[in-house]
Design an enzyme around this catalytic site. Structure first.
Site, PDB file in Angstrom:
ATOM      1  N   PHE A 126       0.862  -1.176   0.000  1.00 16.76           N
ATOM      2  CA  PHE A 126       0.000   0.000   0.000  1.00 16.76           C
ATOM      3  C   PHE A 126       0.900   1.228   0.000  1.00 16.76           C
ATOM      4  O   PHE A 126       1.744   1.377   0.892  1.00 16.76           O
ATOM      5  CB  PHE A 126      -0.865  -0.042   1.265  1.00 16.76           C
ATOM      6  N   THR A 129       2.576   7.228   1.247  1.00 13.82           N
ATOM      7  CA  THR A 129       3.622   8.119   1.763  1.00 13.82           C
ATOM      8  C   THR A 129       4.669   8.436   0.691  1.00 13.82           C
ATOM      9  O   THR A 129       5.052   7.569  -0.095  1.00 13.82           O
ATOM     10  CB  THR A 129       4.307   7.460   2.980  1.00 13.82           C
ATOM     11  N   GLU A 130       5.112   9.691   0.715  1.00 13.19           N
ATOM     12  CA  GLU A 130       6.158  10.149  -0.219  1.00 13.19           C
ATOM     13  C   GLU A 130       7.217  10.889   0.576  1.00 13.19           C
ATOM     14  O   GLU A 130       6.962  11.292   1.720  1.00 13.19           O
ATOM     15  CB  GLU A 130       5.543  11.101  -1.257  1.00 13.19           C
ATOM     16  N   ALA A 133       5.506  13.877   1.836  1.00 13.72           N
ATOM     17  CA  ALA A 133       4.124  13.763   2.332  1.00 13.72           C
ATOM     18  C   ALA A 133       3.946  12.505   3.168  1.00 13.72           C
ATOM     19  O   ALA A 133       3.840  11.407   2.626  1.00 13.72           O
ATOM     20  CB  ALA A 133       3.153  13.735   1.152  1.00 13.72           C
ATOM     21  N   GLY A 134       3.960  12.670   4.499  1.00 14.95           N
ATOM     22  CA  GLY A 134       3.740  11.541   5.403  1.00 14.95           C
ATOM     23  C   GLY A 134       2.470  11.788   6.196  1.00 14.95           C
ATOM     24  O   GLY A 134       1.373  11.450   5.757  1.00 14.95           O
ATOM     25  N   GLN A 279      11.879  -1.359  46.366  1.00 11.25           N
ATOM     26  CA  GLN A 279      10.697  -0.608  45.927  1.00 11.25           C
ATOM     27  C   GLN A 279      10.870  -0.034  44.514  1.00 11.25           C
ATOM     28  O   GLN A 279       9.903   0.041  43.745  1.00 11.25           O
ATOM     29  CB  GLN A 279      10.415   0.528  46.916  1.00 11.25           C
ATOM     30  N   ILE A 337      15.310  -3.293  34.304  1.00 15.92           N
ATOM     31  CA  ILE A 337      15.281  -4.306  35.362  1.00 15.92           C
ATOM     32  C   ILE A 337      16.307  -5.415  35.085  1.00 15.92           C
ATOM     33  O   ILE A 337      16.870  -5.993  36.011  1.00 15.92           O
ATOM     34  CB  ILE A 337      13.838  -4.889  35.511  1.00 15.92           C
ATOM     35  N   GLY A 339      19.171  -4.900  33.749  1.00 13.76           N
ATOM     36  CA  GLY A 339      20.529  -4.359  33.817  1.00 13.76           C
ATOM     37  C   GLY A 339      21.282  -4.567  32.512  1.00 13.76           C
ATOM     38  O   GLY A 339      20.699  -4.494  31.428  1.00 13.76           O
ATOM     39  N   GLU A 363       1.244   4.498  10.656  1.00 14.65           N
ATOM     40  CA  GLU A 363      -0.225   4.568  10.696  1.00 14.65           C
ATOM     41  C   GLU A 363      -0.708   5.663  11.638  1.00 14.65           C
ATOM     42  O   GLU A 363      -1.628   5.463  12.429  1.00 14.65           O
ATOM     43  CB  GLU A 363      -0.812   3.193  11.004  1.00 14.65           C
TER      44      GLU A 363
HETATM   45  C1  FAD Z   1       8.638   1.000   9.057  1.00 13.80           C
HETATM   46  C2  FAD Z   1       7.617   1.894   8.405  1.00 13.80           C
HETATM   47  C3  FAD Z   1       6.618   1.309   7.629  1.00 13.80           C
HETATM   48  C4  FAD Z   1       5.701   2.127   6.951  1.00 13.80           C
HETATM   49  N1  FAD Z   1       4.779   1.550   6.109  1.00 13.80           N
HETATM   50  C5  FAD Z   1       4.050   2.350   5.265  1.00 13.80           C
HETATM   51  C6  FAD Z   1       3.252   1.770   4.213  1.00 13.80           C
HETATM   52  O1  FAD Z   1       3.153   0.544   4.067  1.00 13.80           O
HETATM   53  N2  FAD Z   1       2.611   2.600   3.366  1.00 13.80           N
HETATM   54  C7  FAD Z   1       2.680   3.964   3.469  1.00 13.80           C
HETATM   55  O2  FAD Z   1       2.071   4.653   2.644  1.00 13.80           O
HETATM   56  N3  FAD Z   1       3.415   4.551   4.475  1.00 13.80           N
HETATM   57  C8  FAD Z   1       4.109   3.781   5.359  1.00 13.80           C
HETATM   58  N4  FAD Z   1       4.895   4.344   6.349  1.00 13.80           N
HETATM   59  C9  FAD Z   1       4.948   5.798   6.473  1.00 13.80           C
HETATM   60  C10 FAD Z   1       4.379   6.323   7.778  1.00 13.80           C
HETATM   61  O3  FAD Z   1       2.982   6.212   7.784  1.00 13.80           O
HETATM   62  C11 FAD Z   1       4.878   7.752   7.959  1.00 13.80           C
HETATM   63  O4  FAD Z   1       6.280   7.661   8.235  1.00 13.80           O
HETATM   64  C12 FAD Z   1       4.178   8.472   9.067  1.00 13.80           C
HETATM   65  O5  FAD Z   1       2.840   8.743   8.721  1.00 13.80           O
HETATM   66  C13 FAD Z   1       4.869   9.819   9.412  1.00 13.80           C
HETATM   67  O6  FAD Z   1       5.137  10.559   8.274  1.00 13.80           O
HETATM   68  P1  FAD Z   1       6.615  11.166   8.049  1.00 13.80           P
HETATM   69  O7  FAD Z   1       7.581  10.070   8.272  1.00 13.80           O
HETATM   70  O8  FAD Z   1       6.628  11.843   6.731  1.00 13.80           O
HETATM   71  O9  FAD Z   1       6.794  12.235   9.191  1.00 13.80           O
HETATM   72  P2  FAD Z   1       6.284  13.754   9.148  1.00 13.80           P
HETATM   73  O10 FAD Z   1       4.870  13.790   8.709  1.00 13.80           O
HETATM   74  O11 FAD Z   1       7.262  14.559   8.371  1.00 13.80           O
HETATM   75  O12 FAD Z   1       6.371  14.145  10.662  1.00 13.80           O
HETATM   76  C14 FAD Z   1       7.605  14.493  11.310  1.00 13.80           C
HETATM   77  C15 FAD Z   1       7.288  14.809  12.761  1.00 13.80           C
HETATM   78  O13 FAD Z   1       6.412  15.948  12.838  1.00 13.80           O
HETATM   79  C16 FAD Z   1       5.228  15.589  13.532  1.00 13.80           C
HETATM   80  N5  FAD Z   1       4.093  16.290  12.953  1.00 13.80           N
HETATM   81  C17 FAD Z   1       3.676  16.251  11.663  1.00 13.80           C
HETATM   82  N6  FAD Z   1       2.589  17.022  11.505  1.00 13.80           N
HETATM   83  C18 FAD Z   1       2.294  17.534  12.722  1.00 13.80           C
HETATM   84  C19 FAD Z   1       1.267  18.379  13.228  1.00 13.80           C
HETATM   85  N7  FAD Z   1       0.297  18.864  12.438  1.00 13.80           N
HETATM   86  N8  FAD Z   1       1.280  18.695  14.541  1.00 13.80           N
HETATM   87  C20 FAD Z   1       2.267  18.224  15.362  1.00 13.80           C
HETATM   88  N9  FAD Z   1       3.249  17.422  14.944  1.00 13.80           N
HETATM   89  C21 FAD Z   1       3.259  17.067  13.640  1.00 13.80           C
HETATM   90  C22 FAD Z   1       5.102  14.077  13.375  1.00 13.80           C
HETATM   91  O14 FAD Z   1       4.271  13.514  14.385  1.00 13.80           O
HETATM   92  C23 FAD Z   1       6.553  13.663  13.474  1.00 13.80           C
HETATM   93  O15 FAD Z   1       6.931  13.632  14.829  1.00 13.80           O
HETATM   94  C24 FAD Z   1       5.767   3.548   7.094  1.00 13.80           C
HETATM   95  C25 FAD Z   1       6.753   4.125   7.926  1.00 13.80           C
HETATM   96  C26 FAD Z   1       7.672   3.307   8.551  1.00 13.80           C
HETATM   97  C27 FAD Z   1       8.737   3.963   9.400  1.00 13.80           C
END
Ligand code: FAD
Length: 389
Positions: A126, A129-130, A133-134, A279, A337, A339, A363
């Site tokens: 699927f 993500t680019e 664009a995440g 504790q 825990i 170590g 996700e």
């Molecule tokens: C191992 C792995 C598997 C994956 N599998 C898939 C897949 O199968 N298909 C797919 O399409 N994608 C996949 N992804 C992509 C994943 O969904 C994205 O990495 C994720 O949504 C975050 O996007 P980003 O990495 O571009 O981070 P960014 O969107 O650039 O975010 C960077 C940081 O800024 C924070 N941030 C962003 N916007 C805001 C906001 N409005 N307010 C506050 N904080 C914000 C984020 O929480 C993060 O801490 C995968 C990622 C990984 C690491």
């Protein structure tokens, strides 16, 4: 209010618990050894053999509708099964499943994509993500340009789970830049041999996703999944298919980790007494126990909302956020825990430590879950009293 399992639910849950104990846990040492040699923990033959073994007892297509040969289990039952599978790090999932959005395929596409995916003879991935664009998925830039009855796709996708192994991809591309996510994104089913290529991405986990490169990849209109312009809604449906399932699996991992911590605390002696008598250690064990229990009910509550046909998005975000945060705190305490031994590769704790870290990212990151939860509360989409009002 009844929190108990029915006899049938208990039987199904116990069968999986036994399967994990008898079939998967004994493989752990070998899985660790292979992963540390940078090999897959299970070969595809071993995985399919295990899946066939489970199938003989009816465990096939856990959430796949019965008319497609699946079990069609409820969300609550599936969450309970995921928690059982989470008790081991052996990378196993039951066979017989396909991405939910593939069920929108037309009859011809079902033959080529949906049914082989359920059978396990074709692998999907699927891709939304680019690099640019995440979290902000609406910002995708991959384009599909119409050329006669074909479409020509250009762009790059990244972090695509299974992208290096998949036979085909469900890729999301902009087909109308003026409309963007509001009717201008379309989903295409694209076979690898239609021209896209993948590059493995090394991560801190044991398995890596991939970048997918589309360089003038030409596909006929028959490769469109659903309708032109309806792709973004499909992508959101895929992502929302079961956010509760990720923290569900973490429940099992945390239970197993906490059990390891308890055993170690009871046997490791310092200054003439087991560390369990301190504790500082007791509080780490207590907090972890409380948080696992809270997570269990958040996950089951979200799953119950799914089964009840309610709008479960808020509850799922809460479970995902809490699960990601607490699983990471718990594995960190369990490592503490143990170590120095906790930090070694002789024990699987550091492996879980790295694996569970992902839960806070994919996700929907923690921040994006908080954004959803805050927006729902601030705008009054949900009440502070929760589902009970
Ligand atoms: C191992 C792995 C598997 C994956 N599998 C898939 C897949 O199968 N298909 C797919 O399409 N994608 C996949 N992804 C992509 C994943 O969904 C994205 O990495 C994720 O949504 C975050 O996007 P980003 O990495 O571009 O981070 P960014 O969107 O650039 O975010 C960077 C940081 O800024 C924070 N941030 C962003 N916007 C805001 C906001 N409005 N307010 C506050 N904080 C914000 C984020 O929480 C993060 O801490 C995968 C990622 C990984 C690491």
């Amino acid at each position: 209010m009844d929190f108990s399992l029915s006899v049938e639910e208990r039987e199904i849950r116990d069968w999986v618990r036994t399967f994990v104990r008898k079939e998967l846990v004994p493989l752990e040492q070998e899985v660790l050894r292979r992963e540390r040699a940078h090999q897959p923990g299970l070969t595809s033959d071993e995985l399919s053999e295990l899946r066939q073994k489970a199938k003989k007892s009816g465990f096939w297509g856990v959430q796949t509708p019965p008319e497609y040969g699946g079990m069609g289990l409820s969300a609550v039952m599936t969450a309970l099964l995921e928690a059982e599978l989470g008790r081991t790090f052996v990378p196993f999932s039951f066979g017989g499943s396909a991405d939910n959005i593939l069920f929108h395929a037309n009859d011809e596409q079902k033959e080529r994509y949906l049914l082989p995916t359920i059978e396990g003879t074709r692998k999907s991935c699927f891709a939304i993500t680019e690099p640019g664009a995440g979290s902000d998925a609406k910002a995708i830039r991959t384009t599909a340009r119409r050329d006669g009855s074909d479409w020509v796709i250009n762009g790059e996708k990244t972090f695509i789970t299974g992208g290096n192994e998949a036979d085909f991809v469900m890729v999301f591309a902009v087909t109308d830049p003026d409309k963007g996510a509001n009717g201008g994104v379309t989903c295409f089913l694209v076979d690898r041999d239609m021209g896209w290529r993948s590059e493995y991405i090394d991560t801190m986990g044991e398995w890596g996703p991939a970048s997918l490169i589309f360089d003038d990849v030409r596909v006929p209109s028959s490769q469109i999944l659903g309708e032109v312009g309806q792709g973004f809604a499909l992508a959101m449906q895929w992502i929302g298919r079961g956010r509760y399932l990720l923290p569900a699996r973490a429940i099992g991992s945390c239970e197993r980790l906490l059990s390891m911590a308890i055993d170690h605390a009871n046997t490791r002696e310092t200054f003439g007494a087991p560390i369990a008598e301190r504790q500082a250690i007791q509080w780490m064990i207590a907090d972890s126990g409380v948080e696992i229990e809270a997570l269990r009910w958040l996950v089951l509550h979200a799953a119950w909302q799914v089964d009840s046909g309610m709008d479960s998005r808020h509850a799922q975000s809460i479970a995902k956020l809490y699960g990601g945060q607490k699983a990471n705190e718990i594995v960190d305490r369990v490592l503490q825990i143990h170590g120095g031994m906790g930090y070694t590769r002789e024990l699987p704790i550091e492996r879980w430590y790295r694996e569970l870290r992902l839960l806070r990212i994919y996700e929907g990151t923690d921040e994006i879950q908080r954004r959803t939860i805050a927006r729902n509360l601030l705008k009054g989409h949900v009440t502070v009293g929760g589902a009970l009002g």
